[in-house]
Design a protein around this motif. Structure first.
Motif, PDB file in Angstrom:
ATOM      1  N   SER A 140       0.837  -1.191   0.000  1.00  0.00           N
ATOM      2  CA  SER A 140       0.000   0.000   0.000  1.00  0.00           C
ATOM      3  C   SER A 140       0.878   1.249   0.000  1.00  0.00           C
ATOM      4  N   ILE A 141       0.283   2.370  -0.379  1.00  0.00           N
ATOM      5  CA  ILE A 141       1.016   3.624  -0.557  1.00  0.00           C
ATOM      6  C   ILE A 141       1.160   4.339   0.778  1.00  0.00           C
ATOM      7  N   GLU A 142       2.406   4.663   1.118  1.00  0.00           N
ATOM      8  CA  GLU A 142       2.692   5.391   2.355  1.00  0.00           C
ATOM      9  C   GLU A 142       2.720   6.891   2.091  1.00  0.00           C
ATOM     10  N   ALA A 143       2.386   7.680   3.103  1.00  0.00           N
ATOM     11  CA  ALA A 143       2.450   9.135   2.986  1.00  0.00           C
ATOM     12  C   ALA A 143       3.894   9.572   2.757  1.00  0.00           C
ATOM     13  N   GLY A 144       4.069  10.618   1.949  1.00  0.00           N
ATOM     14  CA  GLY A 144       5.383  11.172   1.701  1.00  0.00           C
ATOM     15  C   GLY A 144       6.130  10.573   0.537  1.00  0.00           C
ATOM     16  N   THR A 145       5.602   9.515  -0.067  1.00  0.00           N
ATOM     17  CA  THR A 145       6.275   8.867  -1.192  1.00  0.00           C
ATOM     18  C   THR A 145       5.863   9.531  -2.504  1.00  0.00           C
ATOM     19  N   PRO A 146       6.664   9.337  -3.580  1.00  0.00           N
ATOM     20  CA  PRO A 146       6.258   9.878  -4.890  1.00  0.00           C
ATOM     21  C   PRO A 146       4.892   9.362  -5.344  1.00  0.00           C
ATOM     22  N   ALA A 147       4.596   8.090  -5.074  1.00  0.00           N
ATOM     23  CA  ALA A 147       3.297   7.535  -5.462  1.00  0.00           C
ATOM     24  C   ALA A 147       2.173   8.241  -4.713  1.00  0.00           C
TER      25      ALA A 147
END
Length: 399
Positions: free
Chosen positions: A4-11
Motif C-alpha cells: 500500500s502507498i505510504e504518505a510522503g512517497t512519490p506515489a
C-alpha cells in the motif's frame, strides 16, 4: 499484490494531486450555478426554491446514479470509470451554457449530475484500497481539499464572470476548466495496484449495499452525510438572496467573493484528516460539527462582518467533519468498500438535493431566520449522531 502507498512517497504525491484535480473538476462543475441562483430567478421568472433546482437536480441524479456506477467500477476498474465521468461532465457543462430554455437547461444539468457520479464514490474506494491505513486520513483530507477548491473556484468564477460577461460565458469557462482538470487526472493517476476487476453478479448488488447497515457505525456515518451536506448547501443556496437584497445590496461579484472562504475549508479538511489520524476520528468529528453549529448561529447577526465570519466558521466545521466521516466509512467497511462509499455519498448528495431545496420554503416563510433555524436543527441532529459514534469501540488496525 503491491504494498500500500505510504504518505510522503512519490506515489502518494501523484495520487493525491490527480485525485485533487478530479475533486476540483467535479465540484467546480456541480456548484458553479450556486451563486447564480438569483440570476436564474430573475432571468427565467422563477422563485428561489425553483431556481435551486439547477443545483438540486444535478445532485439528486448524482446521488441515485452513485448506486449504479459504484458496482460498475468493480467490473471496469476505478480509473477508467473516473476518466469517463470527468470528460462527460465537462462537455455537458459546455452544452448547458448554450441551452436557450429553463427546462432544457435543467435537463442538461441533470445529465451532468449523472455523469459526475463516476468520481466521488470511486475515488474514495480507490484511496481506501491503495493507501496504507496511516496515510488514508491525510489522503482523504487532500481529496476533500480539492473538492473545496473546486467548489470555491467554480462559485467565484461563475459569479464574477456573470457580472461582466453573463452567466452563459461564466458556465462555458467552468466547462473548459473542468476539461483541463480531466486531462490532468487521466495523465497523472497511477492505475490501481491493489484491485482486481471482477465480474459482478447483479443479483448480489443489493446485498453488497444492505449488509453495511448491519455495522454498528456505518448507518450513523450515512446519517451524518445527509444532515451535514443538507445543512451546508442550504446555507450557501440562500445567503446570496439575503446579501443581494437591502440593507446589504451587494453586487453579484461581491457575493461570489464570499465563497473565497472555501480556502478555510481546504485547510480544515486536511487538518481534520491529520488530526483524526493522530487523535482518533471519534474525538475530532463532534468538535467539527459543534464548530459548524456555532458558525450558523453567527450568521443571524445583522453585521456583515459577523455574517461572513459565521460562514467561515460553518465552512471550516463542515469540511472538517466531512473529511473525518468520509475516511471513517472507508475504515469501517471491510468489504464492498465502493458500495459503502456510494451509500455515504448517496445520502450526502441526497441531503444536498432534498434539504437544499426544502430550505427555500423556510426562506420564503421566515427569511434568513428560518434558514438558520432549519440548518441549526440539522446540525444539532448531526451532533447527536457524532456523540453516538464516539461511543464505538475502535476496529483493529488495518494494514
Amino acid at each position: 499484490m503491491q504494498d500500500s502507498i505510504e504518505a510522503g512517497t512519490p506515489a502518494f504525491r501523484r495520487t493525491a494531486y490527480a485525485l485533487a484535480a478530479a475533486g476540483f473538476s467535479t465540484f467546480a462543475v456541480l456548484y458553479a450555478v450556486q451563486p447564480l441562483l438569483p440570476v436564474f430567478a430573475e432571468e427565467f421568472g422563477v422563485g428561489p426554491a425553483a431556481s435551486s433546482l439547477s443545483l438540486s437536480l444535478a445532485t439528486g441524479l448524482l446521488a441515485v446514479s452513485l448506486l449504479v456506477v459504484s458496482p460498475l467500477s468493480e467490473v471496469f476498474g476505478r480509473k477508467p470509470v473516473m476518466v469517463v465521468s470527468l470528460f462527460s461532465a465537462a462537455l455537458l457543462t459546455l452544452v448547458a451554457a448554450a441551452m436557450p430554455t429553463w427546462h432544457g437547461f435543467l435537463a442538461v444539468r441533470a445529465l451532468a449530475g449523472l455523469a459526475m457520479s463516476g468520481v466521488p464514490a470511486v475515488a474514495m474506494a480507490y484511496l481506501s484500497e491503495e493507501m496504507h491505513g496511516r496515510a488514508l486520513g491525510l489522503a482523504m483530507g487532500l481529496l476533500i481539499s480539492g473538492n473545496s477548491l473546486g467548489g470555491m473556484a467554480g462559485r467565484l468564477l461563475s459569479g464574477a464572470l456573470a457580472d461582466r460577461l453573463g452567466w452563459r460565458a461564466a458556465l462555458a469557462a467552468i466547462g473548459l476548466l473542468a476539461l483541463a482538470a480531466a486531462i490532468a487526472f487521466a495523465r497523472g493517476l497511477p492505475p490501481s495496484a491493489r484491485f482486481t476487476p471482477r465480474p459482478l453478479p447483479w443479483r448480489a448488488v443489493p446485498g453488497s449495499f444492505l449488509h453495511h447497515f448491519r455495522d454498528a457505525g456505518l448507518p450513523w456515518l450515512f446519517a451524518e452525510a445527509f444532515l451535514l451536506m443538507g445543512g451546508f448547501v442550504t446555507l450557501y443556496n440562500y445567503i446570496g438572496f439575503r446579501l443581494l437584497a437591502p440593507p446589504y445590496a451587494l453586487s453579484q461579484t461581491a457575493v461570489a467573493a464570499i465563497f473565497a472562504v472555501y480556502l478555510a475549508g481546504t485547510a480544515s479538511s486536511t487538518a481534520a484528516g491529520h488530526a483524526a489520524s493522530l487523535f482518533g476520528r471519534r474525538r475530532v468529528l463532534w468538535l467539527a460539527i459543534a464548530a459548524a453549529l456555532g458558525g450558523v448561529a453567527l450568521t443571524l447577526a445583522e453585521s456583515l462582518v459577523l455574517i461572513v465570519l459565521g460562514i467561515v466558521v460553518a465552512t471550516v466545521g463542515f469540511f472538517g467533519a466531512h473529511s473525518v466521516a468520509s475516511s471513517w466509512v472507508g475504515r469501517r467497511a471491510r468489504r464492498d468498500r465502493a458500495q459503502a462509499s456510494s451509500l455515504y455519498l448517496f445520502l450526502y448528495y441526497l441531503g444536498s438535493s432534498v434539504l437544499g431545496t426544502a430550505g427555500g420554503w423556510f426562506y420564503a416563510q421566515a427569511g434568513w431566520t428560518g434558514v438558520a433555524a432549519f440548518v441549526g436543527a440539522l446540525y444539532g441532529a448531526a451532533l447527536l449522531a457524532a456523540l453516538r459514534l464516539a461511543l464505538l469501540a475502535p476496529l483493529p488496525e488495518a494494514p
